[in-house]
Design a protein around this motif. Structure first.
Motif, PDB file in Angstrom:
ATOM      1  N   ASN A  16       0.613  -1.134   0.064  1.00  0.00           N
ATOM      2  CA  ASN A  16      -0.124   0.025  -0.021  1.00  0.00           C
ATOM      3  C   ASN A  16       0.885   1.269   0.053  1.00  0.00           C
ATOM      4  O   ASN A  16       0.372   2.261   0.272  1.00  0.00           O
ATOM      5  CB  ASN A  16      -1.104  -0.008   1.145  1.00  0.00           C
ATOM      6  CG  ASN A  16      -1.959  -0.884   0.987  1.00  0.00           C
ATOM      7  OD1 ASN A  16      -2.331  -1.526  -0.058  1.00  0.00           O
ATOM      8  ND2 ASN A  16      -2.410  -1.503   2.077  1.00  0.00           N
ATOM      9  N   THR A 145      -9.703  -2.069   9.851  1.00  0.00           N
ATOM     10  CA  THR A 145      -9.679  -1.325   8.327  1.00  0.00           C
ATOM     11  C   THR A 145     -10.872  -1.952   7.645  1.00  0.00           C
ATOM     12  O   THR A 145     -11.598  -1.123   7.027  1.00  0.00           O
ATOM     13  CB  THR A 145      -8.473  -2.232   7.795  1.00  0.00           C
ATOM     14  OG1 THR A 145      -7.231  -1.731   8.351  1.00  0.00           O
ATOM     15  CG2 THR A 145      -8.467  -1.853   6.390  1.00  0.00           C
ATOM     16  N   ASP A 149     -13.403   0.669   6.201  1.00  0.00           N
ATOM     17  CA  ASP A 149     -13.839   0.595   4.702  1.00  0.00           C
ATOM     18  C   ASP A 149     -13.754  -0.811   4.093  1.00  0.00           C
ATOM     19  O   ASP A 149     -12.725  -1.144   3.904  1.00  0.00           O
ATOM     20  CB  ASP A 149     -12.957   1.307   4.036  1.00  0.00           C
ATOM     21  CG  ASP A 149     -13.059   1.642   2.390  1.00  0.00           C
ATOM     22  OD1 ASP A 149     -14.331   0.865   1.876  1.00  0.00           O
ATOM     23  OD2 ASP A 149     -12.185   1.941   1.742  1.00  0.00           O
ATOM     24  N   SER A 152     -11.782  -1.983   1.289  1.00  0.00           N
ATOM     25  CA  SER A 152     -10.255  -1.678   1.325  1.00  0.00           C
ATOM     26  C   SER A 152      -9.596  -3.209   1.496  1.00  0.00           C
ATOM     27  O   SER A 152      -8.295  -3.324   1.787  1.00  0.00           O
ATOM     28  CB  SER A 152      -9.764  -0.733   2.303  1.00  0.00           C
ATOM     29  OG  SER A 152     -10.188  -1.215   3.504  1.00  0.00           O
ATOM     30  N   SER A 155      -6.649  -4.175  -0.517  1.00  0.00           N
ATOM     31  CA  SER A 155      -5.358  -4.087  -0.614  1.00  0.00           C
ATOM     32  C   SER A 155      -4.508  -4.340   0.674  1.00  0.00           C
ATOM     33  O   SER A 155      -3.454  -3.587   1.028  1.00  0.00           O
ATOM     34  CB  SER A 155      -5.177  -2.411  -0.664  1.00  0.00           C
ATOM     35  OG  SER A 155      -6.013  -1.892   0.318  1.00  0.00           O
TER      36      SER A 155
END
Length: 175
Positions: A16, A145, A149, A152, A155
């Protein structure tokens, strides 16, 4: 706690990119996210994780404290408390727990009895399994995380995770 000198085998890149890299590096120093004190003999005493402290209305509670309190309930197999941002209170927290029973009311009562009404969780999620590494550590950052979201997840490095199917359950519950 920060490490000032580079060491052999230190990371040169991170998944990331720059955003994640900046969480760990402060100019030249590597952040460990640990809270440490140096005593009069210059010994370093690590006292806890800085990213696991939840500051609610000026009251600092460690996620481990909350988890230990909830694990006194025999019906709860395992639990994790993660901090979330709250514009009014500074921080709040969310509880994920593993049990065959729905225990939201019991959890709220236990937390209120031990810490006070200011410390009630914003949300409580019953799940079948917590995401863990192969060594058995709960992946709190992954929980945080996914909560922030759910998209996400694509990632995030999941190479150390035992059961990746847990992610699908989490995404379903958090919708």
């Amino acid at each position: 706690l920060e490490i000032k000198l580079p060491w052999p085998g230190q990371m040169i890149n991170i998944l990331n990119g720059v955003r994640e890299w900046n969480k760990y590096w402060n100019k030249k120093n590597f952040r460990l996210f640990d809270i440490a004190k140096i005593d009069k003999n210059n010994n370093i005493n690590v006292t806890g994780r800085s990213d696991d402290v939840i500051n609610i209305r000026g009251h600092r509670i460690g996620s481990e404290e909350i988890e230990s309190t909830l694990l006194k309930l025999k019906e709860i197999k395992e639990t994790s408390a993660i901090s979330i941002d709250d514009n009014f209170e500074g921080s709040g927290f969310i509880i994920f727990y593993v049990s065959k029973l729905k225990l939201e009311k019991k959890i709220n009562r236990m937390i209120e009895d031990n810490y006070g009404s200011f410390a009630l969780p914003k949300k409580i999620f019953k799940i079948t399994e917590l995401p863990k590494t192969k060594s058995g550590k709960i992946l709190r950052r992954l929980l945080r995380t996914i909560y922030d979201d759910p998209k996400s997840i694509n990632s995030i490095d999941l190479s150390t995770m035992i059961n990746k199917k847990v992610i699908y359950e989490l995404k379903k519950i958090l919708k």
